[in-house]
Write a protein that holds these residues in place. Structure first.
Motif, PDB file in Angstrom:
ATOM      1  N   ARG A  11       0.738  -1.247   0.073  1.00 16.74           N
ATOM      2  CA  ARG A  11       0.065  -0.014  -0.209  1.00 16.74           C
ATOM      3  C   ARG A  11       0.587   1.427   0.014  1.00 16.74           C
ATOM      4  NH1 ARG A  11      -5.365  -0.788   0.298  1.00 16.74           N
ATOM      5  NH2 ARG A  11      -6.025  -2.925   1.353  1.00 16.74           N
ATOM      6  N   ASP A  12       1.983   1.192   0.804  1.00 14.18           N
ATOM      7  CA  ASP A  12       2.825   2.446   0.764  1.00 14.18           C
ATOM      8  C   ASP A  12       3.560   2.612  -0.563  1.00 14.18           C
ATOM      9  OD1 ASP A  12       2.058   2.574   3.496  1.00 14.18           O
ATOM     10  OD2 ASP A  12       4.032   1.904   4.220  1.00 14.18           O
ATOM     11  N   VAL A  13       3.858   1.467  -1.154  1.00 16.05           N
ATOM     12  CA  VAL A  13       4.554   1.453  -2.438  1.00 16.05           C
ATOM     13  C   VAL A  13       3.689   2.041  -3.544  1.00 16.05           C
ATOM     14  CG1 VAL A  13       5.585   0.003  -4.419  1.00 16.05           C
ATOM     15  CG2 VAL A  13       6.177  -0.538  -1.998  1.00 16.05           C
ATOM     16  N   ILE A  14       2.424   1.715  -3.669  1.00 13.78           N
ATOM     17  CA  ILE A  14       1.488   2.132  -4.544  1.00 13.78           C
ATOM     18  C   ILE A  14       1.110   3.763  -4.285  1.00 13.78           C
ATOM     19  CG2 ILE A  14      -0.980   2.102  -5.121  1.00 13.78           C
ATOM     20  CD1 ILE A  14      -0.816  -0.909  -4.597  1.00 13.78           C
ATOM     21  N   THR A  15       1.216   4.153  -2.964  1.00 11.58           N
ATOM     22  CA  THR A  15       1.026   5.502  -2.690  1.00 11.58           C
ATOM     23  C   THR A  15       2.346   6.421  -3.066  1.00 11.58           C
ATOM     24  OG1 THR A  15      -0.548   4.759  -0.704  1.00 11.58           O
ATOM     25  CG2 THR A  15       0.598   7.373  -0.806  1.00 11.58           C
ATOM     26  N   THR A  16       3.355   5.922  -2.819  1.00 17.26           N
ATOM     27  CA  THR A  16       4.526   6.546  -3.191  1.00 17.26           C
ATOM     28  C   THR A  16       4.700   6.928  -4.529  1.00 17.26           C
ATOM     29  OG1 THR A  16       5.684   5.658  -1.148  1.00 17.26           O
ATOM     30  CG2 THR A  16       7.026   6.468  -2.835  1.00 17.26           C
ATOM     31  N   HIS A  17       4.460   5.853  -5.264  1.00 17.26           N
ATOM     32  CA  HIS A  17       4.710   6.059  -6.829  1.00 17.26           C
ATOM     33  C   HIS A  17       3.518   6.217  -7.759  1.00 17.26           C
ATOM     34  CE1 HIS A  17       8.881   4.394  -6.565  1.00 17.26           C
ATOM     35  NE2 HIS A  17       8.413   3.466  -5.659  1.00 17.26           N
ATOM     36  N   GLU A  18       2.361   6.531  -6.805  1.00 16.54           N
ATOM     37  CA  GLU A  18       0.942   6.863  -7.493  1.00 16.54           C
ATOM     38  C   GLU A  18       0.537   5.913  -8.455  1.00 16.54           C
ATOM     39  OE1 GLU A  18       1.628  10.945  -8.811  1.00 16.54           O
ATOM     40  OE2 GLU A  18       1.442  11.916  -6.887  1.00 16.54           O
ATOM     41  N   LEU A  25      -5.398  -1.575 -18.661  1.00 22.70           N
ATOM     42  CA  LEU A  25      -4.301  -2.518 -18.841  1.00 22.70           C
ATOM     43  C   LEU A  25      -4.691  -3.736 -17.862  1.00 22.70           C
ATOM     44  CD1 LEU A  25      -1.134   0.028 -17.909  1.00 22.70           C
ATOM     45  CD2 LEU A  25      -1.839  -1.332 -20.049  1.00 22.70           C
ATOM     46  N   GLY A  26      -5.785  -3.771 -17.589  1.00 24.30           N
ATOM     47  CA  GLY A  26      -6.540  -5.120 -16.660  1.00 24.30           C
ATOM     48  C   GLY A  26      -5.750  -5.280 -15.294  1.00 24.30           C
ATOM     49  N   GLN A  27      -5.530  -4.095 -14.921  1.00 25.20           N
ATOM     50  CA  GLN A  27      -4.600  -4.231 -13.545  1.00 25.20           C
ATOM     51  C   GLN A  27      -5.656  -4.531 -12.297  1.00 25.20           C
ATOM     52  OE1 GLN A  27      -2.727  -0.548 -13.645  1.00 25.20           O
ATOM     53  NE2 GLN A  27      -0.810  -1.660 -14.527  1.00 25.20           N
ATOM     54  N   ASN A  28      -5.355  -5.311 -11.390  1.00 25.67           N
ATOM     55  CA  ASN A  28      -5.965  -5.553 -10.245  1.00 25.67           C
ATOM     56  C   ASN A  28      -4.835  -5.946  -9.418  1.00 25.67           C
ATOM     57  OD1 ASN A  28      -8.353  -6.475 -12.344  1.00 25.67           O
ATOM     58  ND2 ASN A  28      -9.220  -5.330 -10.219  1.00 25.67           N
ATOM     59  N   PHE A  29      -4.355  -5.201  -8.329  1.00 27.90           N
ATOM     60  CA  PHE A  29      -3.213  -5.491  -7.465  1.00 27.90           C
ATOM     61  C   PHE A  29      -3.494  -6.358  -6.419  1.00 27.90           C
ATOM     62  CE2 PHE A  29      -1.636  -1.207  -9.289  1.00 27.90           C
ATOM     63  CZ  PHE A  29      -1.194  -1.707 -10.414  1.00 27.90           C
ATOM     64  N   LEU A  30      -2.658  -7.408  -5.964  1.00 27.34           N
ATOM     65  CA  LEU A  30      -2.850  -8.200  -4.958  1.00 27.34           C
ATOM     66  C   LEU A  30      -1.839  -7.474  -3.775  1.00 27.34           C
ATOM     67  CD1 LEU A  30      -2.208 -11.883  -5.588  1.00 27.34           C
ATOM     68  CD2 LEU A  30      -4.178 -10.826  -4.172  1.00 27.34           C
ATOM     69  N   PRO A 189     -11.171 -14.028  -3.305  1.00 32.46           N
ATOM     70  CA  PRO A 189     -12.261 -13.238  -3.417  1.00 32.46           C
ATOM     71  C   PRO A 189     -12.035 -11.965  -3.812  1.00 32.46           C
ATOM     72  CG  PRO A 189     -11.835 -13.153  -1.081  1.00 32.46           C
ATOM     73  CD  PRO A 189     -10.574 -14.276  -1.796  1.00 32.46           C
ATOM     74  N   PRO A 190     -12.942 -11.110  -4.304  1.00 32.62           N
ATOM     75  CA  PRO A 190     -12.528  -9.719  -5.023  1.00 32.62           C
ATOM     76  C   PRO A 190     -11.662  -8.824  -4.105  1.00 32.62           C
ATOM     77  CG  PRO A 190     -14.933 -10.586  -5.553  1.00 32.62           C
ATOM     78  CD  PRO A 190     -14.470 -11.557  -4.630  1.00 32.62           C
ATOM     79  N   GLU A 191     -12.107  -9.005  -2.720  1.00 30.77           N
ATOM     80  CA  GLU A 191     -11.561  -8.071  -1.789  1.00 30.77           C
ATOM     81  C   GLU A 191      -9.918  -8.100  -1.504  1.00 30.77           C
ATOM     82  OE1 GLU A 191     -14.245 -11.127   0.591  1.00 30.77           O
ATOM     83  OE2 GLU A 191     -14.200  -9.749  -1.255  1.00 30.77           O
ATOM     84  N   ALA A 192      -9.555  -9.178  -2.111  1.00 30.39           N
ATOM     85  CA  ALA A 192      -7.876  -9.481  -2.005  1.00 30.39           C
ATOM     86  C   ALA A 192      -7.264  -8.491  -2.977  1.00 30.39           C
ATOM     87  CB  ALA A 192      -7.574 -10.991  -2.198  1.00 30.39           C
ATOM     88  N   PHE A 193      -8.182  -7.858  -3.953  1.00 34.20           N
ATOM     89  CA  PHE A 193      -7.380  -7.030  -4.694  1.00 34.20           C
ATOM     90  C   PHE A 193      -7.629  -5.676  -4.532  1.00 34.20           C
ATOM     91  CE2 PHE A 193      -8.048 -11.267  -6.267  1.00 34.20           C
ATOM     92  CZ  PHE A 193      -6.842 -11.641  -7.306  1.00 34.20           C
ATOM     93  N   SER A 194      -6.729  -4.864  -5.116  1.00 33.18           N
ATOM     94  CA  SER A 194      -7.107  -3.493  -5.263  1.00 33.18           C
ATOM     95  C   SER A 194      -6.981  -3.007  -6.752  1.00 33.18           C
ATOM     96  CB  SER A 194      -6.319  -2.524  -4.333  1.00 33.18           C
ATOM     97  OG  SER A 194      -6.582  -1.161  -4.414  1.00 33.18           O
ATOM     98  N   PRO A 195      -8.002  -2.300  -7.485  1.00 30.02           N
ATOM     99  CA  PRO A 195      -9.121  -2.334  -6.950  1.00 30.02           C
ATOM    100  C   PRO A 195     -10.021  -3.804  -6.951  1.00 30.02           C
ATOM    101  CG  PRO A 195      -9.241  -1.510  -9.089  1.00 30.02           C
ATOM    102  CD  PRO A 195      -7.766  -1.838  -8.617  1.00 30.02           C
ATOM    103  N   PRO A 196     -10.964  -3.913  -6.010  1.00 30.77           N
ATOM    104  CA  PRO A 196     -11.799  -5.085  -6.116  1.00 30.77           C
ATOM    105  C   PRO A 196     -12.230  -5.611  -7.507  1.00 30.77           C
ATOM    106  CG  PRO A 196     -12.251  -4.087  -4.250  1.00 30.77           C
ATOM    107  CD  PRO A 196     -11.640  -3.125  -5.064  1.00 30.77           C
ATOM    108  N   PRO A 197     -12.076  -6.601  -8.101  1.00 31.35           N
ATOM    109  CA  PRO A 197     -12.930  -7.004  -9.470  1.00 31.35           C
ATOM    110  C   PRO A 197     -14.267  -7.406  -9.318  1.00 31.35           C
ATOM    111  CG  PRO A 197     -11.277  -8.518  -8.913  1.00 31.35           C
ATOM    112  CD  PRO A 197     -10.936  -7.714  -7.791  1.00 31.35           C
TER     113      PRO A 197
END
Length: 282
Positions: A11-18, A25-30, A189-197
């Motif tokens: 979560r910090d990595v995602i925030t730091t690098h926006e 791009l079909g992105q859903n991050f674990l 489950p969807p909630e394992a990802f950000s954003p949830p699919p």
């Protein structure tokens, strides 16, 4: 710090690098590093193996693979925004991570990896099926990889392991079960990802067989099953007319009723049909 290495939480990595996930791009991050490490373990013993990863994003699975002992990881990422985050991982694992900013469909992994090679990825939804079919249908077998550990939408995962007669049975099941032993090893489950699919996901582990279960030319077999299941409600003599004008003769020759539908026909029969078409082309 995270629980698997000395790098920051995702979560910090995602925030730091926006790194807001891009739908295009079909992105859903674990984000759970314990979960990414678990997926890495499902790929088997990584000690002494090189690993190809497609679509690493901020590097959650990448870190899991390296923490679980991968000799080297080649991470191919199309999104240039992710490269600084991946560079931080490369710095933490000197000489073990190679990153390429590019399209996985255009990169030859054998220019960067040496056997034994495993493939592990949370595949971008928009290219996952195309990559899987490419990995399953090389001209020569065994392939360059020993196993695939891949995350898909659960519906796609079910299609890979489906049996004849089921609604999910089709091209993916035939191609996967022809040359590999596929099984679903984890559901998420969807909630394992950000954003949830909007759908559940599942990890499929496919182990390459030493040889295909039945002989057939991969190009011919792929063409046959693609045509057959593209019109799965039609009888095979109609669905496969584009493959050969003499298709009814070929079907009869291998013991497939021309009035059957694709979902009623098993792998061995489709391989026999592919051989018949290869040996007696129109």
């Amino acid at each position: 710090m995270s629980t698997i290495d000395n790098l920051p939480p995702l979560r910090d990595v995602i925030t730091t690098h926006e790194l807001a996930a891009k739908k295009s791009l079909g992105q859903n991050f674990l984000l759970d590093l314990n979960l990414t490490a678990k997926i890495a373990r499902l790929a088997g013993d990584l000690t002494g193996a090189d690993v190809l990863e497609i679509g690493p994003g901020p590097g959650g699975l990448t870190r899991g693979l390296l923490a679980e002992g991968a000799r080297r990881v080649l991470a191919i990422e199309k999104d240039p925004r992710c490269m600084p985050a991946l560079a931080e991982i490369a710095d933490a694992y000197p000489g073990q991570l190679t990153t390429i900013n590019g399209d996985a469909l255009d990169v030859n992994p054998l220019e960067h990896l040496t056997a034994p090679i495993k493939i592990a990825a949370n595949l971008p939804y928009n290219v996952g099926t195309e990559l899987l079919v490419r990995w399953l249908t090389p001209p020569e077998w065994p392939p360059f990889w020993e196993s695939l550990t891949l995350m898909f939408q659960r519906e796609v995962a079910q299609r890979i392991v489906a049996e004849p007669g089921s609604k999910a049975y089709g091209r993916l099941a035939l191609l996967a079960q022809w040359r590999t032993d596929p099984r679903i090893v984890l559901e998420l489950p969807p909630e394992a990802f950000s954003p949830p699919p909007k759908v559940n996901s599942a990890v499929v582990h496919l182990t390459a067989l030493p040889a295909p279960r039945f002989p057939a030319d991969p190009g011919v077999l792929n063409k046959v099953v693609a045509a057959a299941f593209n019109q799965r409600r039609k009888m095979l003599r109609s669905a496969l007319k584009s493959v050969s004008p003499e298709i009814e003769d070929h079907l009869n020759a291998v013991g497939i009723k021309p009035t059957e539908r694709a979902e009623q026909v098993g792998l061995e029969a489709f391989c026999a049909l592919a051989r018949s078409l290869e040996n007696n082309p129109a």
